[in-house]
Design a protein around this motif. Structure first.
Motif, PDB file in Angstrom:
ATOM      1  N   GLU A   1       0.828  -1.204   0.000  1.00  0.00           N
ATOM      2  CA  GLU A   1       0.000   0.000   0.000  1.00  0.00           C
ATOM      3  C   GLU A   1       0.864   1.256   0.000  1.00  0.00           C
TER       4      GLU A   1
ATOM      5  N   VAL B   1      -6.000  12.352  -7.414  1.00  0.00           N
ATOM      6  CA  VAL B   1      -7.249  11.678  -7.093  1.00  0.00           C
ATOM      7  C   VAL B   1      -8.366  12.672  -7.394  1.00  0.00           C
TER       8      VAL B   1
ATOM      9  N   GLN C   1     -17.080  10.800  -3.214  1.00  0.00           N
ATOM     10  CA  GLN C   1     -16.618   9.694  -4.052  1.00  0.00           C
ATOM     11  C   GLN C   1     -15.221  10.020  -4.557  1.00  0.00           C
TER      12      GLN C   1
ATOM     13  N   LEU D   1       1.067   7.761  -6.306  1.00  0.00           N
ATOM     14  CA  LEU D   1      -0.158   8.533  -6.453  1.00  0.00           C
ATOM     15  C   LEU D   1       0.156   9.972  -6.835  1.00  0.00           C
TER      16      LEU D   1
ATOM     17  N   SER E   1     -11.995   8.868  -7.253  1.00  0.00           N
ATOM     18  CA  SER E   1     -11.775   8.181  -8.525  1.00  0.00           C
ATOM     19  C   SER E   1     -10.970   6.898  -8.352  1.00  0.00           C
ATOM     20  N   GLN E   2     -10.193   6.825  -7.291  1.00  0.00           N
ATOM     21  CA  GLN E   2      -9.383   5.639  -7.018  1.00  0.00           C
ATOM     22  C   GLN E   2      -9.020   5.597  -5.540  1.00  0.00           C
ATOM     23  N   HIS E   3      -8.490   4.489  -5.095  1.00  0.00           N
ATOM     24  CA  HIS E   3      -8.071   4.283  -3.704  1.00  0.00           C
ATOM     25  C   HIS E   3      -9.226   4.335  -2.702  1.00  0.00           C
ATOM     26  N   THR E   4     -10.428   3.999  -3.131  1.00  0.00           N
ATOM     27  CA  THR E   4     -11.582   4.092  -2.243  1.00  0.00           C
ATOM     28  C   THR E   4     -11.527   3.078  -1.108  1.00  0.00           C
ATOM     29  N   ASN E   5     -10.900   1.929  -1.313  1.00  0.00           N
ATOM     30  CA  ASN E   5     -10.894   0.890  -0.288  1.00  0.00           C
ATOM     31  C   ASN E   5      -9.575   0.784   0.468  1.00  0.00           C
ATOM     32  N   THR E   6      -8.667   1.715   0.251  1.00  0.00           N
ATOM     33  CA  THR E   6      -7.400   1.703   0.982  1.00  0.00           C
ATOM     34  C   THR E   6      -7.532   2.555   2.240  1.00  0.00           C
TER      35      THR E   6
ATOM     36  N   GLY F   1      -7.701   6.168   1.166  1.00  0.00           N
ATOM     37  CA  GLY F   1      -9.004   6.559   0.641  1.00  0.00           C
ATOM     38  C   GLY F   1     -10.042   6.733   1.735  1.00  0.00           C
TER      39      GLY F   1
END
Length: 70
Positions: free
Chosen positions: A8, A18, A34, A15, A36-41, A44
């Protein structure tokens, strides 16, 4: 935010941007965030929680905004 270790941490080091989409209600509260990426890290989740606490001036109606975090 603390330095990340492992896979991670490597992903976060790469990165560069975002895109954030957020909805603000008529009272100035952020009601939806919301990414665009890294929502579940961890990154994020931390970012979503922080942005969700932002406060704006009240307006006549709700608005949705999209902007980059670089």
């Amino acid at each position: 935010m603390r330095a990340q270790k492992g896979t991670e941490g490597i992903l976060l080091a790469d990165l560069k941007r975002v895109d954030v989409t957020l909805t603000v209600d008529k009272d100035g509260n952020v009601t939806n965030v919301q990414l665009s990426q890294h929502t579940n890290t961890q990154f994020g989740k931390c970012l979503t929680t922080s942005i969700g606490g932002w406060k704006f001036r009240p307006s006549g109606g709700g608005n949705t905004f999209r902007f980059p975090l670089v």
